[in-house]
Motif scaffolding. Structure first.
Motif, PDB file in Angstrom:
ATOM      1  N   LEU A   1      52.116  93.709  22.759  1.00 47.00           N
ATOM      2  CA  LEU A   1      51.835  93.190  24.134  1.00 47.00           C
ATOM      3  C   LEU A   1      53.064  91.996  24.340  1.00 47.00           C
ATOM      4  O   LEU A   1      53.557  91.791  25.237  1.00 47.00           O
ATOM      5  N   LEU A   2      53.136  91.021  23.103  1.00 46.96           N
ATOM      6  CA  LEU A   2      54.163  89.997  23.245  1.00 46.96           C
ATOM      7  C   LEU A   2      55.614  90.704  23.215  1.00 46.96           C
ATOM      8  O   LEU A   2      56.431  89.738  24.133  1.00 46.96           O
TER       9      LEU A   2
ATOM     10  N   ILE B   1      53.379  80.204  28.141  1.00 42.51           N
ATOM     11  CA  ILE B   1      53.986  80.040  26.650  1.00 42.51           C
ATOM     12  C   ILE B   1      54.307  78.574  26.509  1.00 42.51           C
ATOM     13  O   ILE B   1      54.943  77.825  27.104  1.00 42.51           O
ATOM     14  N   THR B   2      53.361  78.282  25.701  1.00 41.38           N
ATOM     15  CA  THR B   2      52.912  76.888  25.422  1.00 41.38           C
ATOM     16  C   THR B   2      52.777  76.722  23.805  1.00 41.38           C
ATOM     17  O   THR B   2      52.772  77.635  23.153  1.00 41.38           O
ATOM     18  N   GLU B   3      52.861  75.589  23.255  1.00 41.82           N
ATOM     19  CA  GLU B   3      52.878  75.479  21.922  1.00 41.82           C
ATOM     20  C   GLU B   3      51.489  76.013  21.373  1.00 41.82           C
ATOM     21  O   GLU B   3      51.401  76.444  20.246  1.00 41.82           O
ATOM     22  N   LYS B   4      50.464  75.682  22.247  1.00 41.00           N
ATOM     23  CA  LYS B   4      48.917  76.119  21.707  1.00 41.00           C
ATOM     24  C   LYS B   4      48.975  77.619  21.909  1.00 41.00           C
ATOM     25  O   LYS B   4      48.590  78.599  21.018  1.00 41.00           O
ATOM     26  N   GLY B   5      49.807  78.171  23.047  1.00 44.47           N
ATOM     27  CA  GLY B   5      49.722  79.665  23.077  1.00 44.47           C
ATOM     28  C   GLY B   5      50.416  80.436  22.037  1.00 44.47           C
ATOM     29  O   GLY B   5      50.057  81.678  21.751  1.00 44.47           O
TER      30      GLY B   5
ATOM     31  N   VAL C   1      46.594  86.358  23.295  1.00 43.77           N
ATOM     32  CA  VAL C   1      47.642  85.785  24.203  1.00 43.77           C
ATOM     33  C   VAL C   1      46.929  85.153  25.310  1.00 43.77           C
ATOM     34  O   VAL C   1      45.537  85.260  25.452  1.00 43.77           O
ATOM     35  N   VAL C   2      47.722  84.273  26.217  1.00 44.15           N
ATOM     36  CA  VAL C   2      47.323  83.390  27.141  1.00 44.15           C
ATOM     37  C   VAL C   2      47.789  83.714  28.485  1.00 44.15           C
ATOM     38  O   VAL C   2      49.110  83.761  28.604  1.00 44.15           O
TER      39      VAL C   2
ATOM     40  N   LYS D   1      42.653  78.342  36.336  1.00 43.00           N
ATOM     41  CA  LYS D   1      41.926  79.142  35.556  1.00 43.00           C
ATOM     42  C   LYS D   1      42.772  79.739  34.218  1.00 43.00           C
ATOM     43  O   LYS D   1      43.858  80.235  34.775  1.00 43.00           O
ATOM     44  N   LYS D   2      42.455  79.623  33.160  1.00 39.64           N
ATOM     45  CA  LYS D   2      43.116  80.265  31.855  1.00 39.64           C
ATOM     46  C   LYS D   2      42.502  81.306  31.230  1.00 39.64           C
ATOM     47  O   LYS D   2      41.211  80.832  31.016  1.00 39.64           O
ATOM     48  N   ALA D   3      43.046  82.376  30.486  1.00 41.87           N
ATOM     49  CA  ALA D   3      42.266  83.305  30.103  1.00 41.87           C
ATOM     50  C   ALA D   3      42.985  83.513  28.588  1.00 41.87           C
ATOM     51  O   ALA D   3      44.217  83.882  28.673  1.00 41.87           O
ATOM     52  N   TYR D   4      42.055  83.219  27.675  1.00 38.22           N
ATOM     53  CA  TYR D   4      42.479  83.525  26.203  1.00 38.22           C
ATOM     54  C   TYR D   4      42.047  84.956  25.971  1.00 38.22           C
ATOM     55  O   TYR D   4      40.922  85.343  25.936  1.00 38.22           O
ATOM     56  N   ILE D   5      42.940  85.846  25.817  1.00 36.17           N
ATOM     57  CA  ILE D   5      42.580  87.307  25.518  1.00 36.17           C
ATOM     58  C   ILE D   5      42.975  87.912  24.047  1.00 36.17           C
ATOM     59  O   ILE D   5      44.021  87.523  23.553  1.00 36.17           O
TER      60      ILE D   5
END
Length: 95
Positions: free
Chosen positions: A91-92, A13-17, A26-27, A77-81
């Protein structure tokens, strides 16, 4: 079900996210050995949503020094879904 829980470590949960959430994404932070297929399968099984795409980004651990002691932060590792239309809001709410 246990392996899916281990695969998705934490939602980021970030600004970009939050900006990409407006576009149905979602990230998540995932293990460095996780593949796109495994991430897709875990999200679809855990949250009962339709995943359209998975993008990943690897981050190397930075070297840090505290006086004489030299250390290293772990790599991650980060995943953008990307989710199908209408599934992002559901989902959120579950997270």
């Amino acid at each position: 079900m246990g392996s899916e829980l281990k695969l998705l470590q934490t939602p980021l949960i970030t600004e970009k996210g939050t900006l990409v959430a407006e576009h149905g994404q979602v990230v998540f932070k995932v293990p460095t050995h996780a593949t796109k297929f495994e991430i897709r399968r875990a999200v679809e099984k855990l949250f009962s949503v339709k995943v359209t795409a998975v993008r990943t980004a690897n981050f190397l651990g930075k070297k840090k020094r505290a006086g004489k002691i030299l250390g290293k932060r772990p790599a991650w590792k980060k995943a953008y879904i990307t989710l199908a239309d209408g599934n992002a809001a559901e989902l959120l709410e579950k997270i």
